[in-house]
Design a protein around this motif. Structure first.
Motif, PDB file in Angstrom:
ATOM      1  N   UNK A 228       0.823  -1.208   0.000  1.00  0.00           N
ATOM      2  CA  UNK A 228       0.000   0.000   0.000  1.00  0.00           C
ATOM      3  C   UNK A 228       0.859   1.261   0.000  1.00  0.00           C
ATOM      4  N   UNK A 229       0.688   2.092  -1.015  1.00  0.00           N
ATOM      5  CA  UNK A 229       1.277   3.435  -0.999  1.00  0.00           C
ATOM      6  C   UNK A 229       0.331   4.350  -0.228  1.00  0.00           C
ATOM      7  N   UNK A 230       0.858   5.067   0.756  1.00  0.00           N
ATOM      8  CA  UNK A 230       0.020   5.998   1.501  1.00  0.00           C
ATOM      9  C   UNK A 230       0.841   7.187   1.985  1.00  0.00           C
ATOM     10  N   UNK A 231       0.203   8.377   1.917  1.00  0.00           N
ATOM     11  CA  UNK A 231       0.796   9.564   2.536  1.00  0.00           C
ATOM     12  C   UNK A 231       0.262   9.758   3.947  1.00  0.00           C
ATOM     13  N   UNK A 232      -0.688   8.937   4.333  1.00  0.00           N
ATOM     14  CA  UNK A 232      -1.312   9.012   5.643  1.00  0.00           C
ATOM     15  C   UNK A 232      -0.487   8.165   6.616  1.00  0.00           C
ATOM     16  N   UNK A 233       0.358   8.829   7.396  1.00  0.00           N
ATOM     17  CA  UNK A 233       1.246   8.083   8.293  1.00  0.00           C
ATOM     18  C   UNK A 233       0.456   7.338   9.361  1.00  0.00           C
TER      19      UNK A 233
END
Length: 278
Positions: A228-233
């Motif tokens: 999963x690529x996510x900018x939501x840490x």
């Protein structure tokens, strides 16, 4: 006195029983592995020197600033970049120990085994029901009334069945954004992938829909392997077992999610997870 005969197992019987109990028992522990992977567009190197194993049944989060190579890496795993102008690769990506670029590899088979969910919902211009079974029909996995069974099963799995069971012939564009993303998830699951790639799957969703998707992703393991690529840490911490941190076109650090967030080895990783950059 009669000699007691020794217990003997018929040749192959043990392997057959193990295969019945655990279909993956004789396969590599890592379903995906990269070896010296460098990714380029024309003369520009986007990502270099990636060596990583993705174990079956786990969730790996890919984090890092925009432009660090995360999505390019993700799309390489099922060869989505192959037809992008100027794309080149060095090194290899292995699926069950075999190169995804091998001469004997079939691209459609790779994309059935390694599915993908994109950042924004992308339902096809066909009915809700036909969206779910589009890949099933294309791969000849089921036909006729079996397709209805598949549609109900997958829509139920993603929690969408009750909302759409009386409108399966409707356009998917009449669904909310969150429902459309769940529909696309049902479509991806319908072909029975082993790995699911997700490119910021909840970035366009409201918090309630995001929570529902995250809950489903966790429930999919260990049957599936998720990347999963996510900018939501916060999301990365909540759902992933492993985390990879990309920065300036390099894989800076990877490890157990708890370690990467709580005790990072690299300064850049520490600054990023603390919100001091990116």
């Amino acid at each position: 006195m009669e000699e007691v005969s020794k217990f003997k197992v018929a040749p192959g019987a043990l392997d057959a029983e193990l295969a019945r109990l655990d279909p993956d028992h004789d396969r590599p522990r890592e379903v995906i592995a990269t070896r010296g992977l460098n990714l380029k567009f024309s003369d520009k190197t986007v990502l270099s020197g990636v060596n990583m194993n993705f174990e079956r049944g786990t969730i790996t989060a890919l984090i890092g600033p925009t432009g660090s190579g995360k999505s390019t890496f993700l799309r390489t795993i099922n060869r989505m970049n192959d037809r992008v102008a100027g794309f080149r690769h060095e090194g290899d990506v292995l699926l069950d120990g075999e190169s995804i670029w091998g001469d004997q590899q079939d691209l459609l088979t790779i994309r059935r085994r390694v599915g993908m969910l994109f950042q924004r919902p992308n339902p096809f211009p066909m009915s809700i029901r036909d969206n779910v079974v589009a890949g099933v029909k294309a791969h000849g996995i089921a036909r006729g009334k079996q397709l209805d069974v598949v549609a109900e099963m997958r829509l139920t799995e993603v929690g969408l069945w009750d909302a759409v069971k009386d409108r399966l012939g409707d356009s998917p564009y009449r669904l909310s954004g969150g429902q459309q993303q769940l529909l696309c998830l049902a479509r991806a699951l319908a072909v029975g992938p082993e790995v699911l790639l997700l490119d910021e799957p909840t970035s366009a969703l409201d918090p309630i829909s995001t929570e529902a998707v995250e809950r489903m992703l966790r429930a999919m393991t260990p049957a599936l392997t998720l990347i999963v690529v996510t900018h939501n840490l916060g999301q990365a911490r909540r759902i992933s077992d492993q985390t990879m941190f990309f920065f300036n076109g390099e894989l800076v650090e990877h490890g157990a999610t708890s370690q990467v967030f709580q005790n990072p080895r690299e300064l850049d990783t520490e600054r990023y997870v603390q919100g001091l950059m990116g």
